[in-house]
Write a protein that holds these residues in place. Structure first.
Motif, PDB file in Angstrom:
ATOM      1  N   ARG A 149       4.219   6.521   6.414  1.00  0.00           N
ATOM      2  CA  ARG A 149       3.003   5.714   6.413  1.00  0.00           C
ATOM      3  C   ARG A 149       2.364   5.759   7.795  1.00  0.00           C
ATOM      4  NH1 ARG A 149       2.633  -0.771   5.285  1.00  0.00           N
ATOM      5  NH2 ARG A 149       3.560  -0.781   7.389  1.00  0.00           N
ATOM      6  N   ILE A 150       1.089   6.113   7.824  1.00  0.00           N
ATOM      7  CA  ILE A 150       0.375   6.212   9.088  1.00  0.00           C
ATOM      8  C   ILE A 150      -0.431   4.947   9.367  1.00  0.00           C
ATOM      9  CG2 ILE A 150      -1.686   7.311   8.094  1.00  0.00           C
ATOM     10  CD1 ILE A 150      -1.763   9.108  10.604  1.00  0.00           C
ATOM     11  N   GLY A 151      -0.754   4.210   8.304  1.00  0.00           N
ATOM     12  CA  GLY A 151      -1.521   2.987   8.479  1.00  0.00           C
ATOM     13  C   GLY A 151      -1.757   2.306   7.149  1.00  0.00           C
ATOM     14  N   TYR A 152      -2.481   1.183   7.210  1.00  0.00           N
ATOM     15  CA  TYR A 152      -2.736   0.413   5.996  1.00  0.00           C
ATOM     16  C   TYR A 152      -3.933  -0.506   6.215  1.00  0.00           C
ATOM     17  CZ  TYR A 152      -0.261  -3.195   8.694  1.00  0.00           C
ATOM     18  OH  TYR A 152       0.122  -4.080   9.671  1.00  0.00           O
ATOM     19  N   ARG A 153      -4.506  -0.957   5.108  1.00  0.00           N
ATOM     20  CA  ARG A 153      -5.528  -1.995   5.140  1.00  0.00           C
ATOM     21  C   ARG A 153      -4.934  -3.254   4.509  1.00  0.00           C
ATOM     22  NH1 ARG A 153     -11.196  -2.135   5.460  1.00  0.00           N
ATOM     23  NH2 ARG A 153     -11.431   0.122   5.170  1.00  0.00           N
ATOM     24  N   THR A 154      -5.129  -4.400   5.143  1.00  0.00           N
ATOM     25  CA  THR A 154      -4.586  -5.640   4.605  1.00  0.00           C
ATOM     26  C   THR A 154      -5.325  -6.045   3.339  1.00  0.00           C
ATOM     27  OG1 THR A 154      -6.056  -6.970   6.000  1.00  0.00           O
ATOM     28  CG2 THR A 154      -3.883  -6.434   6.888  1.00  0.00           C
ATOM     29  N   TYR A 155      -4.590  -6.591   2.369  1.00  0.00           N
ATOM     30  CA  TYR A 155      -5.202  -6.919   1.084  1.00  0.00           C
ATOM     31  C   TYR A 155      -5.928  -8.264   1.095  1.00  0.00           C
ATOM     32  CZ  TYR A 155      -1.036  -9.821   0.036  1.00  0.00           C
ATOM     33  OH  TYR A 155      -0.029 -10.764   0.051  1.00  0.00           O
ATOM     34  N   TYR A 183       0.923   9.122   4.497  1.00  0.00           N
ATOM     35  CA  TYR A 183       0.146   8.396   3.495  1.00  0.00           C
ATOM     36  C   TYR A 183      -0.484   7.171   4.133  1.00  0.00           C
ATOM     37  CZ  TYR A 183       3.831   4.812   2.826  1.00  0.00           C
ATOM     38  OH  TYR A 183       4.733   3.785   2.999  1.00  0.00           O
ATOM     39  N   PHE A 184      -1.628   6.768   3.574  1.00  0.00           N
ATOM     40  CA  PHE A 184      -2.319   5.563   4.023  1.00  0.00           C
ATOM     41  C   PHE A 184      -2.380   4.593   2.850  1.00  0.00           C
ATOM     42  CE2 PHE A 184      -5.912   2.766   4.673  1.00  0.00           C
ATOM     43  CZ  PHE A 184      -5.813   2.422   6.013  1.00  0.00           C
ATOM     44  N   PHE A 185      -1.926   3.349   3.088  1.00  0.00           N
ATOM     45  CA  PHE A 185      -1.957   2.314   2.061  1.00  0.00           C
ATOM     46  C   PHE A 185      -3.342   1.675   2.063  1.00  0.00           C
ATOM     47  CE2 PHE A 185      -1.563  -2.038   0.604  1.00  0.00           C
ATOM     48  CZ  PHE A 185      -0.813  -1.913  -0.552  1.00  0.00           C
ATOM     49  N   SER A 186      -4.096   1.949   1.022  1.00  0.00           N
ATOM     50  CA  SER A 186      -5.498   1.528   0.979  1.00  0.00           C
ATOM     51  C   SER A 186      -5.698   0.250   0.164  1.00  0.00           C
ATOM     52  CB  SER A 186      -6.360   2.639   0.377  1.00  0.00           C
ATOM     53  OG  SER A 186      -7.675   2.181   0.134  1.00  0.00           O
ATOM     54  N   GLN A 187      -6.642  -0.548   0.628  1.00  0.00           N
ATOM     55  CA  GLN A 187      -7.168  -1.677  -0.126  1.00  0.00           C
ATOM     56  C   GLN A 187      -8.692  -1.631  -0.098  1.00  0.00           C
ATOM     57  OE1 GLN A 187      -5.258  -4.641  -1.817  1.00  0.00           O
ATOM     58  NE2 GLN A 187      -4.432  -2.575  -2.051  1.00  0.00           N
ATOM     59  N   ALA A 188      -9.221  -0.412  -0.130  1.00  0.00           N
ATOM     60  CA  ALA A 188     -10.668  -0.219  -0.078  1.00  0.00           C
ATOM     61  C   ALA A 188     -11.323  -0.742  -1.349  1.00  0.00           C
ATOM     62  CB  ALA A 188     -11.000   1.253   0.114  1.00  0.00           C
ATOM     63  N   ILE A 189     -12.499  -1.325  -1.175  1.00  0.00           N
ATOM     64  CA  ILE A 189     -13.269  -1.807  -2.330  1.00  0.00           C
ATOM     65  C   ILE A 189     -14.633  -1.128  -2.397  1.00  0.00           C
ATOM     66  CG2 ILE A 189     -12.091  -4.031  -2.439  1.00  0.00           C
ATOM     67  CD1 ILE A 189     -14.443  -5.254  -0.929  1.00  0.00           C
ATOM     68  N   SER A 190     -14.818  -0.084  -1.589  1.00  0.00           N
ATOM     69  CA  SER A 190     -16.075   0.664  -1.627  1.00  0.00           C
ATOM     70  C   SER A 190     -15.825   2.059  -1.071  1.00  0.00           C
ATOM     71  CB  SER A 190     -17.164  -0.032  -0.805  1.00  0.00           C
ATOM     72  OG  SER A 190     -16.849   0.013   0.571  1.00  0.00           O
ATOM     73  N   GLU A 191     -16.746   2.957  -1.380  1.00  0.00           N
ATOM     74  CA  GLU A 191     -16.664   4.320  -0.859  1.00  0.00           C
ATOM     75  C   GLU A 191     -16.724   4.322   0.658  1.00  0.00           C
ATOM     76  OE1 GLU A 191     -19.128   8.545  -1.390  1.00  0.00           O
ATOM     77  OE2 GLU A 191     -19.606   6.780  -2.623  1.00  0.00           O
ATOM     78  N   GLU A 192     -17.538   3.434   1.233  1.00  0.00           N
ATOM     79  CA  GLU A 192     -17.674   3.363   2.689  1.00  0.00           C
ATOM     80  C   GLU A 192     -16.353   2.967   3.350  1.00  0.00           C
ATOM     81  OE1 GLU A 192     -21.421   3.390   0.752  1.00  0.00           O
ATOM     82  OE2 GLU A 192     -19.743   1.969   0.490  1.00  0.00           O
ATOM     83  N   GLU A 193     -15.623   2.056   2.734  1.00  0.00           N
ATOM     84  CA  GLU A 193     -14.338   1.657   3.305  1.00  0.00           C
ATOM     85  C   GLU A 193     -13.310   2.782   3.196  1.00  0.00           C
ATOM     86  OE1 GLU A 193     -14.307  -3.208   2.952  1.00  0.00           O
ATOM     87  OE2 GLU A 193     -12.895  -2.027   1.742  1.00  0.00           O
ATOM     88  N   ALA A 194     -13.358   3.554   2.128  1.00  0.00           N
ATOM     89  CA  ALA A 194     -12.442   4.690   1.987  1.00  0.00           C
ATOM     90  C   ALA A 194     -12.714   5.730   3.069  1.00  0.00           C
ATOM     91  CB  ALA A 194     -12.585   5.311   0.596  1.00  0.00           C
ATOM     92  N   VAL A 195     -13.983   5.955   3.382  1.00  0.00           N
ATOM     93  CA  VAL A 195     -14.341   6.879   4.466  1.00  0.00           C
ATOM     94  C   VAL A 195     -13.826   6.338   5.796  1.00  0.00           C
ATOM     95  CG1 VAL A 195     -16.265   7.839   5.778  1.00  0.00           C
ATOM     96  CG2 VAL A 195     -16.339   7.835   3.274  1.00  0.00           C
ATOM     97  N   GLU A 196     -13.968   5.047   6.001  1.00  0.00           N
ATOM     98  CA  GLU A 196     -13.449   4.423   7.224  1.00  0.00           C
ATOM     99  C   GLU A 196     -11.948   4.647   7.352  1.00  0.00           C
ATOM    100  OE1 GLU A 196     -13.002  -0.059   9.215  1.00  0.00           O
ATOM    101  OE2 GLU A 196     -13.683   0.200   7.131  1.00  0.00           O
ATOM    102  N   GLU A 197     -11.232   4.482   6.257  1.00  0.00           N
ATOM    103  CA  GLU A 197      -9.777   4.681   6.277  1.00  0.00           C
ATOM    104  C   GLU A 197      -9.414   6.131   6.581  1.00  0.00           C
ATOM    105  OE1 GLU A 197      -8.814   1.186   2.956  1.00  0.00           O
ATOM    106  OE2 GLU A 197      -8.783   3.295   2.386  1.00  0.00           O
ATOM    107  N   ALA A 198     -10.127   7.062   5.974  1.00  0.00           N
ATOM    108  CA  ALA A 198      -9.845   8.481   6.206  1.00  0.00           C
ATOM    109  C   ALA A 198     -10.115   8.860   7.657  1.00  0.00           C
ATOM    110  CB  ALA A 198     -10.689   9.332   5.261  1.00  0.00           C
ATOM    111  N   ASN A 199     -11.205   8.372   8.229  1.00  0.00           N
ATOM    112  CA  ASN A 199     -11.508   8.665   9.630  1.00  0.00           C
ATOM    113  C   ASN A 199     -10.443   8.080  10.557  1.00  0.00           C
ATOM    114  OD1 ASN A 199     -13.891  10.195   9.358  1.00  0.00           O
ATOM    115  ND2 ASN A 199     -15.115   8.349   9.077  1.00  0.00           N
ATOM    116  N   PHE A 200      -9.936   6.911  10.198  1.00  0.00           N
ATOM    117  CA  PHE A 200      -8.838   6.313  10.969  1.00  0.00           C
ATOM    118  C   PHE A 200      -7.615   7.226  10.937  1.00  0.00           C
ATOM    119  CE2 PHE A 200      -4.859   3.936  10.816  1.00  0.00           C
ATOM    120  CZ  PHE A 200      -4.899   3.226  12.011  1.00  0.00           C
ATOM    121  N   VAL A 201      -7.268   7.739   9.760  1.00  0.00           N
ATOM    122  CA  VAL A 201      -6.112   8.620   9.625  1.00  0.00           C
ATOM    123  C   VAL A 201      -6.285   9.886  10.462  1.00  0.00           C
ATOM    124  CG1 VAL A 201      -4.831  10.084   8.006  1.00  0.00           C
ATOM    125  CG2 VAL A 201      -5.454   7.746   7.357  1.00  0.00           C
TER     126      VAL A 201
END
Length: 317
Positions: A149-155, A183-201
């Protein structure tokens, strides 16, 4: 006067007798009608005497065609409310490519055997929850690869965080000779947040050399209220595509991690073709209908060098 009175009495008696006779006749007729069986309103009406405004279908002409195809595969799930759930099979999504009869269990681990030889690879996935890991013992126990796990978003608050043990786990696994993915543990609720998570990774992966994919691990939270509770199917699929697109553009292979039920009910699978899939389904064999490259079959694995439980995975060749 006596004669007139007598005649009047005789007349009244005659009238009274006539009334009584009429009453008796009426009662007899009513009793007879009650004893007779009721007759339908259309009794005696034949096809030729049917009113012109009533449509009559000739006998033997009735046909029912629901255009329902009884052939082909069907996916059946079980639900506490609906019982058995039926899902149609996508023709354009590849089915499971392996022979389930060739999956064997030995000492708590799963293997894929072909021609009498083991052709699968054994792996684990870890995070800070596993604490300090002796990677040399892990490698010596027969583990071939690891997803870290490289990171995560809090739920709750939706904050993006780095896994505190990522760098240490990455370096230890590499030195021990394991193949490494993240792997990144996602709690994204929009496409923009998923992009944010990927850029973080991608930023966290600078100076890292991966052997395996970068995995998008979006999960529902079952035991608490979470920001992802009501994410629509199209939005979740958009998140998968957005994360994978950023990762691929950065030069890494993307992959989607998901359990069987969420995959079937919350993902638009035809839109995700071409992206590797990591299935989470615990049991002796995967019952998931569609294809997968990795299979997480246990969350209660025991591996030397790791205290406590760890996820066990199989990679098909």
């Amino acid at each position: 006067m006596a004669r007139i009175r007598k005649n009047a009495i005789i007349f009244l008696q005659s009238v009274l007798i006539l009334v009584l006779l009429c009453l008796v006749a009426f009662l007899l007729i009513r009793m007879r009608r009650q004893e007779e069986p009721s007759v339908p309103a259309n009794a005696g009406i034949t096809q030729n005497s049917q009113p012109e405004d009533v449509s009559v279908r000739p006998k033997g002409e009735i046909e029912i065609d629901w255009n329902y195809d009884l052939s082909g595969e069907k996916i059946l799930l079980s639900d506490a409310t609906y019982g058995q759930i039926y899902l149609p099979v996508y023709d354009n999504v590849p089915a499971f490519a392996q022979n389930r009869d060739q999956i064997v269990s030995r000492n708590g681990r799963r293997y894929y055997v072909s021609g009498g030889e083991i052709t699968s690879d054994m792996g684990i996935d870890v995070s800070a929850h596993q604490g300090e890991i002796d990677w040399e013992k892990v490698k010596a126990s027969g583990i071939d690869f690891v997803f870290i796990r490289i990171g995560y978003r809090t739920y709750g608050g939706g904050d993006v965080m780095a896994d505190s043990m990522f760098r240490q786990n990455y370096e230890g696994a590499k030195v021990a000779g394991l193949q490494v993915g993240v792997y990144f543990f996602s709690q994204a609720i929009s496409e923009e947040e998923a992009v944010e998570e990927a850029n973080f990774v991608v930023r966290q992966l600078r100076d890292c050399q991966l052997d395996l994919p970068v995995t998008y691990d979006w999960e529902l939270i079952y035991d608490d209220t979470a920001r992802t509770d009501n994410v629509p199917v199209d939005v979740l699929t958009d998140c998968c595509l957005a994360f994978s697109g950023v990762v691929e553009h950065a030069g890494y292979e993307p992959m989607i991690y998901q359990n069987k039920r969420t995959s079937l009910l919350k993902l638009d699978l035809p839109r995700l073709q071409g992206i590797s899939f990591w299935l989470a389904e615990y049991g002796s064999i995967p019952t998931y209908y569609y294809d997968c490259q990795y299979w997480q079959y246990s969350c209660k694995g025991k591996v030397p060098g790791i205290e406590g439980d760890v996820d066990l995975n199989l990679r098909f060749s």
